[in-house]
Scaffold this motif. Sequence first.
Motif, PDB file in Angstrom:
ATOM      1  N   GLN A 269       0.829  -1.195   0.000  1.00 19.73           N
ATOM      2  CA  GLN A 269       0.000   0.000   0.000  1.00 19.73           C
ATOM      3  C   GLN A 269       0.864   1.245   0.000  1.00 19.73           C
ATOM      4  OE1 GLN A 269      -2.827   0.019   3.208  1.00 19.73           O
ATOM      5  NE2 GLN A 269      -4.085  -1.607   2.330  1.00 19.73           N
ATOM      6  N   SER A 270       0.288   2.315  -0.548  1.00 19.85           N
ATOM      7  CA  SER A 270       0.955   3.611  -0.519  1.00 19.85           C
ATOM      8  C   SER A 270      -0.110   4.683  -0.434  1.00 19.85           C
ATOM      9  CB  SER A 270       1.813   3.802  -1.772  1.00 19.85           C
ATOM     10  OG  SER A 270       2.375   5.099  -1.804  1.00 19.85           O
ATOM     11  N   ALA A 271      -0.072   5.465   0.644  1.00 17.27           N
ATOM     12  CA  ALA A 271      -1.061   6.527   0.866  1.00 17.27           C
ATOM     13  C   ALA A 271      -2.482   5.974   0.853  1.00 17.27           C
ATOM     14  CB  ALA A 271      -0.906   7.628  -0.171  1.00 17.27           C
ATOM     15  N   GLY A 272      -2.662   4.783   1.431  1.00 19.12           N
ATOM     16  CA  GLY A 272      -3.983   4.189   1.527  1.00 19.12           C
ATOM     17  C   GLY A 272      -4.470   3.512   0.262  1.00 19.12           C
ATOM     18  N   ARG A 273      -3.644   3.438  -0.759  1.00 21.11           N
ATOM     19  CA  ARG A 273      -4.041   2.801  -2.019  1.00 21.11           C
ATOM     20  C   ARG A 273      -3.131   1.616  -2.294  1.00 21.11           C
ATOM     21  NH1 ARG A 273      -4.419   7.366  -6.554  1.00 21.11           N
ATOM     22  NH2 ARG A 273      -5.405   5.621  -7.612  1.00 21.11           N
ATOM     23  N   LYS A 274      -3.676   0.626  -3.022  1.00 22.14           N
ATOM     24  CA  LYS A 274      -2.864  -0.532  -3.399  1.00 22.14           C
ATOM     25  C   LYS A 274      -1.708  -0.070  -4.282  1.00 22.14           C
ATOM     26  CE  LYS A 274      -6.381  -4.158  -3.110  1.00 22.14           C
ATOM     27  NZ  LYS A 274      -7.444  -3.325  -2.545  1.00 22.14           N
ATOM     28  N   ALA A 275      -0.554  -0.654  -4.052  1.00 23.05           N
ATOM     29  CA  ALA A 275       0.637  -0.256  -4.803  1.00 23.05           C
ATOM     30  C   ALA A 275       1.524  -1.472  -5.032  1.00 23.05           C
ATOM     31  CB  ALA A 275       1.410   0.833  -4.059  1.00 23.05           C
ATOM     32  N   LEU A 276       2.456  -1.298  -5.922  1.00 23.04           N
ATOM     33  CA  LEU A 276       3.393  -2.367  -6.254  1.00 23.04           C
ATOM     34  C   LEU A 276       4.808  -1.801  -6.198  1.00 23.04           C
ATOM     35  CD1 LEU A 276       3.608  -5.342  -7.264  1.00 23.04           C
ATOM     36  CD2 LEU A 276       3.699  -4.411  -9.579  1.00 23.04           C
ATOM     37  N   ARG A 277       5.645  -2.400  -5.339  1.00 21.36           N
ATOM     38  CA  ARG A 277       7.028  -1.952  -5.227  1.00 21.36           C
ATOM     39  C   ARG A 277       7.919  -2.885  -6.045  1.00 21.36           C
ATOM     40  NH1 ARG A 277       9.492  -1.641   0.643  1.00 21.36           N
ATOM     41  NH2 ARG A 277       9.400  -3.914   0.426  1.00 21.36           N
ATOM     42  N   ILE A 278       8.672  -2.298  -6.953  1.00 16.43           N
ATOM     43  CA  ILE A 278       9.560  -3.102  -7.797  1.00 16.43           C
ATOM     44  C   ILE A 278      10.765  -3.539  -6.970  1.00 16.43           C
ATOM     45  CG2 ILE A 278      10.989  -3.093  -9.881  1.00 16.43           C
ATOM     46  CD1 ILE A 278       9.134  -0.983 -11.029  1.00 16.43           C
ATOM     47  N   GLU A 279      11.007  -4.851  -6.952  1.00 17.88           N
ATOM     48  CA  GLU A 279      12.075  -5.395  -6.116  1.00 17.88           C
ATOM     49  C   GLU A 279      13.070  -6.257  -6.865  1.00 17.88           C
ATOM     50  OE1 GLU A 279      10.142  -7.446  -2.919  1.00 17.88           O
ATOM     51  OE2 GLU A 279      10.062  -5.612  -1.695  1.00 17.88           O
ATOM     52  N   ALA A 280      12.758  -6.652  -8.104  1.00 22.00           N
ATOM     53  CA  ALA A 280      13.654  -7.531  -8.840  1.00 22.00           C
ATOM     54  C   ALA A 280      13.894  -6.963 -10.229  1.00 22.00           C
ATOM     55  CB  ALA A 280      13.070  -8.940  -8.926  1.00 22.00           C
ATOM     56  N   PRO A 281      15.083  -7.172 -10.794  1.00 20.06           N
ATOM     57  CA  PRO A 281      15.391  -6.667 -12.140  1.00 20.06           C
ATOM     58  C   PRO A 281      14.598  -7.408 -13.202  1.00 20.06           C
ATOM     59  CG  PRO A 281      17.139  -8.116 -11.377  1.00 20.06           C
ATOM     60  CD  PRO A 281      16.203  -7.930 -10.216  1.00 20.06           C
ATOM     61  N   PRO A 282      14.581  -6.902 -14.436  1.00 17.95           N
ATOM     62  CA  PRO A 282      13.852  -7.566 -15.525  1.00 17.95           C
ATOM     63  C   PRO A 282      14.397  -8.957 -15.812  1.00 17.95           C
ATOM     64  CG  PRO A 282      14.467  -5.325 -16.130  1.00 17.95           C
ATOM     65  CD  PRO A 282      15.183  -5.639 -14.866  1.00 17.95           C
ATOM     66  N   ASP A 283      13.548  -9.800 -16.404  1.00 17.33           N
ATOM     67  CA  ASP A 283      13.974 -11.137 -16.811  1.00 17.33           C
ATOM     68  C   ASP A 283      15.025 -11.058 -17.907  1.00 17.33           C
ATOM     69  OD1 ASP A 283      12.321 -12.254 -15.021  1.00 17.33           O
ATOM     70  OD2 ASP A 283      11.029 -13.300 -16.454  1.00 17.33           O
ATOM     71  N   GLU A 284      15.769 -12.139 -18.075  1.00 25.00           N
ATOM     72  CA  GLU A 284      16.811 -12.185 -19.101  1.00 25.00           C
ATOM     73  C   GLU A 284      16.222 -11.989 -20.499  1.00 25.00           C
ATOM     74  OE1 GLU A 284      19.014 -15.744 -18.737  1.00 25.00           O
ATOM     75  OE2 GLU A 284      19.832 -15.280 -16.758  1.00 25.00           O
ATOM     76  N   ALA A 285      14.993 -12.500 -20.721  1.00 27.41           N
ATOM     77  CA  ALA A 285      14.369 -12.371 -22.042  1.00 27.41           C
ATOM     78  C   ALA A 285      14.140 -10.905 -22.394  1.00 27.41           C
ATOM     79  CB  ALA A 285      13.044 -13.134 -22.080  1.00 27.41           C
ATOM     80  N   PHE A 286      13.711 -10.109 -21.377  1.00 29.72           N
ATOM     81  CA  PHE A 286      13.477  -8.693 -21.628  1.00 29.72           C
ATOM     82  C   PHE A 286      14.793  -7.963 -21.879  1.00 29.72           C
ATOM     83  CE2 PHE A 286      13.058  -4.337 -19.910  1.00 29.72           C
ATOM     84  CZ  PHE A 286      12.127  -3.858 -20.811  1.00 29.72           C
ATOM     85  N   VAL A 287      15.814  -8.284 -21.111  1.00 28.23           N
ATOM     86  CA  VAL A 287      17.123  -7.661 -21.292  1.00 28.23           C
ATOM     87  C   VAL A 287      17.688  -8.002 -22.663  1.00 28.23           C
ATOM     88  CG1 VAL A 287      19.491  -7.557 -20.447  1.00 28.23           C
ATOM     89  CG2 VAL A 287      17.587  -7.660 -18.818  1.00 28.23           C
ATOM     90  N   ALA A 288      17.512  -9.277 -23.094  1.00 31.71           N
ATOM     91  CA  ALA A 288      18.005  -9.684 -24.409  1.00 31.71           C
ATOM     92  C   ALA A 288      17.279  -8.940 -25.509  1.00 31.71           C
ATOM     93  CB  ALA A 288      17.839 -11.192 -24.576  1.00 31.71           C
ATOM     94  N   ALA A 289      15.953  -8.756 -25.365  1.00 38.31           N
ATOM     95  CA  ALA A 289      15.184  -8.033 -26.373  1.00 38.31           C
ATOM     96  C   ALA A 289      15.620  -6.570 -26.469  1.00 38.31           C
ATOM     97  CB  ALA A 289      13.690  -8.128 -26.047  1.00 38.31           C
ATOM     98  N   ARG A 290      15.872  -5.951 -25.304  1.00 34.45           N
ATOM     99  CA  ARG A 290      16.345  -4.560 -25.307  1.00 34.45           C
ATOM    100  C   ARG A 290      17.711  -4.462 -25.980  1.00 34.45           C
ATOM    101  NH1 ARG A 290      14.637  -0.802 -21.647  1.00 34.45           N
ATOM    102  NH2 ARG A 290      16.181   0.476 -22.726  1.00 34.45           N
ATOM    103  N   HIS A 291      18.574  -5.464 -25.724  1.00 33.06           N
ATOM    104  CA  HIS A 291      19.904  -5.448 -26.318  1.00 33.06           C
ATOM    105  C   HIS A 291      19.814  -5.603 -27.847  1.00 33.06           C
ATOM    106  CE1 HIS A 291      24.213  -5.985 -26.616  1.00 33.06           C
ATOM    107  NE2 HIS A 291      24.047  -7.118 -27.273  1.00 33.06           N
ATOM    108  N   ALA A 292      18.904  -6.472 -28.277  1.00 31.95           N
ATOM    109  CA  ALA A 292      18.736  -6.679 -29.724  1.00 31.95           C
ATOM    110  C   ALA A 292      18.232  -5.408 -30.383  1.00 31.95           C
ATOM    111  CB  ALA A 292      17.778  -7.832 -29.982  1.00 31.95           C
ATOM    112  N   GLU A 293      17.308  -4.688 -29.736  1.00 27.34           N
ATOM    113  CA  GLU A 293      16.795  -3.430 -30.277  1.00 27.34           C
ATOM    114  C   GLU A 293      17.904  -2.404 -30.400  1.00 27.34           C
ATOM    115  OE1 GLU A 293      13.685  -2.231 -27.743  1.00 27.34           O
ATOM    116  OE2 GLU A 293      12.283  -3.800 -28.381  1.00 27.34           O
ATOM    117  N   GLY A 294      18.807  -2.374 -29.409  1.00 28.79           N
ATOM    118  CA  GLY A 294      19.906  -1.427 -29.447  1.00 28.79           C
ATOM    119  C   GLY A 294      20.852  -1.709 -30.591  1.00 28.79           C
TER     120      GLY A 294
END
Length: 296
Positions: A269-294
């Motif tokens: 929660q954040s300020a009384g509302r549901k929230a999501l805290r990012i705690e882990a880096p992106p998956d390898e598949a996403f990193v590979a896709a970003r690298h291919a785009e670059g």
Amino acid sequence: MSETTTLRRKLGASRAEVPPPHSPGRAWRRAVMHGISRGLGLDVAAGAAECGPCMPEDAAGLMEVGTLSVLLDSPAGYGVALIDPGAVSGLIEWQTLGRLRASPPAPRPATETDAAMVADCLDRILSAQQSMVELTPAPHPPSGFRFATRLAEPREVALHLADGVHDHWRIDLHLGPGGQRAGRLHFILPREVSVDRIEPDRTWGPRMESLVLGTEVRLVAELARLTLSAEKLRELTVGQKLTLPVRAISTVRIVGPSGIVIGKGRLGQSAGRKALRIEAPPDEAFVAARHAEGEA
């Protein structure tokens, strides 16, 4: 003697079956159908391509409200493509909705987003026309045109075209099943290679980047995935509870539009509302896709 006569007759028939050379008009018609039907998978019926003379100052008179005006660049000089509101709305609806509405929308000014969505289809048409026009009898009309930038003002059309008579190609279209959406394409092209070249709009790239980066992207926070048999699935009713694993709250998957997990987080929660805290880096598949785009 009879065998020789028969052989000559067969050879003559074979020569008669060779199709006549392509004409520039037929090349335009086939290029338009190729670029739209094969490029987008959209049904299209194209009428005969008609050509007539056009002066640069007369081009603006072809534009109605909602016409998309595009500057074309080539080694031969600059040209202009005008896509009328019916064709623009049909191409945009097919790419965004996967179908055409029963009736065309009310006319509205064309935008940079419209130009970006039509650019690939337009380049397919121009590329096909370049290939096909080479099959026409010499001398060939200028070809090799490609999308350069959108022209926001009608007066810009005449400013970018070289002085002198241009060829004005007009192709009528009927898009969608049964030809439900009527449209028209205009191509205003130089008759010979232009000597004076105006520098292209160098700001198009940054403006396109800004437009793309400003586009909204839908993310999905996925708590867990369950596997049920088809029988259990049919038995689901309103109010029934499904048990989630305990770790679901702390291992929420953040899924992008392409289905690739771009990160993981924890539900809270954040300020009384549901929230999501990012705690882990992106998956390898996403990193590979970003690298291919670059690299691309």
